[in-house]
Motif scaffolding. Sequence first.
Motif, PDB file in Angstrom:
ATOM      1  N   SER A 117      32.095  90.594  52.847  1.00 44.62           N
ATOM      2  CA  SER A 117      31.556  91.879  53.303  1.00 44.62           C
ATOM      3  C   SER A 117      30.971  91.777  54.714  1.00 44.62           C
ATOM      4  CB  SER A 117      30.490  92.394  52.334  1.00 44.62           C
ATOM      5  OG  SER A 117      29.406  91.477  52.245  1.00 44.62           O
ATOM      6  N   GLN A 118      30.492  90.609  55.091  1.00 45.72           N
ATOM      7  CA  GLN A 118      29.908  90.438  56.421  1.00 45.72           C
ATOM      8  C   GLN A 118      30.956  90.455  57.519  1.00 45.72           C
ATOM      9  OE1 GLN A 118      27.667  86.806  55.552  1.00 45.72           O
ATOM     10  NE2 GLN A 118      25.738  87.907  55.794  1.00 45.72           N
ATOM     11  N   PHE A 119      32.213  90.198  57.185  1.00 49.53           N
ATOM     12  CA  PHE A 119      33.274  90.266  58.185  1.00 49.53           C
ATOM     13  C   PHE A 119      33.460  91.694  58.697  1.00 49.53           C
ATOM     14  CE2 PHE A 119      35.035  86.302  56.122  1.00 49.53           C
ATOM     15  CZ  PHE A 119      34.809  85.485  57.219  1.00 49.53           C
ATOM     16  N   GLY A 146      39.390  97.653  54.003  1.00 51.13           N
ATOM     17  CA  GLY A 146      38.913  97.565  52.635  1.00 51.13           C
ATOM     18  C   GLY A 146      38.404  96.156  52.366  1.00 51.13           C
ATOM     19  N   THR A 147      38.991  95.502  51.384  1.00 46.50           N
ATOM     20  CA  THR A 147      38.605  94.117  51.087  1.00 46.50           C
ATOM     21  C   THR A 147      39.501  93.103  51.784  1.00 46.50           C
ATOM     22  OG1 THR A 147      39.997  94.145  49.096  1.00 46.50           O
ATOM     23  CG2 THR A 147      37.679  94.780  48.833  1.00 46.50           C
ATOM     24  N   GLN A 148      40.522  93.585  52.501  1.00 39.94           N
ATOM     25  CA  GLN A 148      41.446  92.680  53.186  1.00 39.94           C
ATOM     26  C   GLN A 148      40.852  92.224  54.512  1.00 39.94           C
ATOM     27  OE1 GLN A 148      44.534  91.477  52.110  1.00 39.94           O
ATOM     28  NE2 GLN A 148      44.325  90.154  53.902  1.00 39.94           N
TER      29      GLN A 148
END
Length: 246
Positions: A117-119, A146-148
């Motif tokens: 999530s920090q990315f 998203g999560t990618q």
Amino acid sequence: MTPQYRFPFFFFVIFFFHSRIVSAQSPAVAPAPSGTNVTAVLEKAGQFTTFIKLLKSTKTADQINTQLSTSNQGITIFAPTDNAFASLKAGTLNSITEQQKLQLLQFHILPTFYSTSQFQTATNPLHTQAGNSDDGQFPLNVTTSGTQVNITTGVDTASVSNTIFTDNQLAVYQVDQVLLPQAIFGSPAPAPAPAAPKKSVKGSDSPSAGSSSDDSPVDASAAMGLKHQTIKAVSLGVAMFTAFLL
């Protein structure tokens, strides 16, 4: 001491000395191991044989383990799979020096812990252990959808395909490509384009040629007239000389 207190006191003394003896004979409790062994994490996950060999041969694994036990900033590692190394052009690793191999490994390591999530809020370019990315030699950029999580180096692009390990101190992410830094694998600057050949000018198109062609008939006519007048003058002179003799 009165009899009613002598008996309890006797048992108290026995209990006290027994406790001291037991305490002295008890072995000391071994301290819990500090830090996480990064190669052990990768070996447990499997499919990272080449990456582990490079971590060991360059002593990078020891440096990571030391940093994990002495720093509270954490570490993030992008670990290419064996398939990722196999997809490299043949001879890629053999074509670089030992120092460049070390830089290649350090390029996969961030000296800070990043959760996925920090990315999303990370500031590009990310700083790696290979050096300062501000000089343009080791830029590493992340983008998210998203999560990618996608990673670009200026030479190739990789994706985070799995989270291998995370404990808020060490994060190890599986990537599908070896991250190739520009400082080592960047394309050289293109050679300057060759100068365009000068257009050859045909005689009919050349201004000087055109001038010559226009003036040539005039010059030829003048020359013929001069020659004709010379012949007439010579003929007249011969005739006059012959008449004089007669």
